[in-house]
Scaffold this active site. Structure first.
Site: not given
Length: 348
Positions: A49, A76, A78, A91, A181
């Protein structure tokens, strides 16, 4: 001076660890990586994460490199877009929580008092220094995490992260994936920034294609995954994120999950939704062919009554039956599903 020297040591160590082939670590006789039974006996995955964000500032190349070294299955990043249509790893659509944008560009805030990545070019973004996440009052969100002044941490481009992961895969023989993401898709639409199309184009440029590509595209948006699947023709794996907000309640009903299965390959729910149903949500999703990847598991932010992150992870992996999960502490999750295989940093 001492603190700056310690900072440099940590960064160098993270990058060296990440560059080493796994089988070249201490205790291994082989020079090149070969599949280890500890890493192949089950199919549950660990999603780093924001990188190894429990140890280094989130969404930085050193944090991604450390997560790779600690055994993550997926990294991951973002993603948001700059004014010149470049994908960067961040993020938030805002910059002030994790960078020094306020001191470097004090006049560039909008009327709401916030600094938006969409108002800056990539060249300007790369002038910023990344810090540990702070609250609006300037206090740290996670007080006990990385304590350096963070000189030297920068906002990376998505391209840089993909190239790092692919290069390390070639060096180590591993097949670590990426799990991007798309942040705030409606905001990007309003700003005229084509985040979905740009992401698909960049993934294609790096060879990610088809149902077996080592990538998951995730989003909290209600429409943009379907748009990528149906209007843009992408067959890449996709995950519908589901927060704990009431607006998402319909998505966790049998009818809602059936609808998600029409365009996505799984769900990424807030972990509390699984706990509240004692794993029932996992069963409902699996019955509709959906994978389940809940978020976010942190050793320094445990639920009431839980003493160690390992206990929480075992409950979700093996009692509730999730297929993977997002964690700030890659090493602990890897240790839980692959006992004895990876080092850990967080104190026992």
């Amino acid at each position: 001076m001492v603190r700056a020297h310690g900072f440099r040591i940590v960064i160098v160590l993270a990058l060296i660890l990440a560059a080493l082939p796994v089988a070249a670590w201490p205790g291994s006789e082989a020079r090149h990586f070969k599949a280890d039974p500890h890493m192949t006996k089950n199919h549950k995955i660990v999603i780093a994460h924001r990188g190894a964000s429990g140890y280094l500032p989130e969404h930085t190349l050193p944090a991604y490199a450390m997560a790779y070294a600690l055994g993550a299955d997926y990294i991951e990043p973002d993603l948001v877009m700059t004014a010149d249509h470049r994908l960067i790893c961040l993020h938030d659509i805002h910059l002030e929580s994790t960078t020094d944008v306020e001191s470097q560009f004090p006049a560039r805030k909008r009327a709401d008092g916030r600094w938006y990545a969409a108002d800056f070019t990539l060249d300007e973004i790369q002038q910023l220094n990344v810090t540990e996440r702070t609250k609006p009052d300037g206090t740290r969100v996670f007080p006990d995490r990385f304590k350096a002044d963070a000189q030297g941490f920068k906002v990376p481009t998505f391209d840089a992260v993909v190239e790092m992961v692919q290069s390390l895969n070639r060096e180590s023989g591993r097949d670590v994936g990426i799990y991007p993401e798309t942040k705030a898709p409606e905001f990007h639409d309003d700003e005229g920034l084509p985040i979905e199309r740009t992401l698909l184009d960049r993934l294609a440029a790096y060879g990610y294609a088809g149902r077996d590509a080592k990538v998951y595209i995730q989003s909290f948006g209600f429409d943009n995954l379907r748009e990528m699947r149906e209007q843009m023709g992408s067959d890449l794996p996709m995950i519908q994120l589901i927060s704990d907000a009431p607006a998402y309640d319909e998505l966790v009903t049998p009818a809602g999950l059936a609808t998600i299965a029409e365009y996505a390959d799984g769900i990424g729910p807030d972990k509390q939704r699984i706990a509240d149903t004692h794993g029932g949500l996992v069963q409902l999703a699996h019955a509709r062919g959906l994978k389940v990847h809940p978020y976010t598991f942190r050793a320094d932010q445990l639920p009431a009554g839980t003493r160690r992150l390992e206990d929480e992870l075992r409950r979700y992996y093996f009692e509730y039956g999730v297929d993977g999960l997002f964690t700030d502490f890659t090493d602990i999750a890897v240790e839980v599903i692959h006992p004895g295989y990876r080092p850990r940093l967080y104190p026992r």
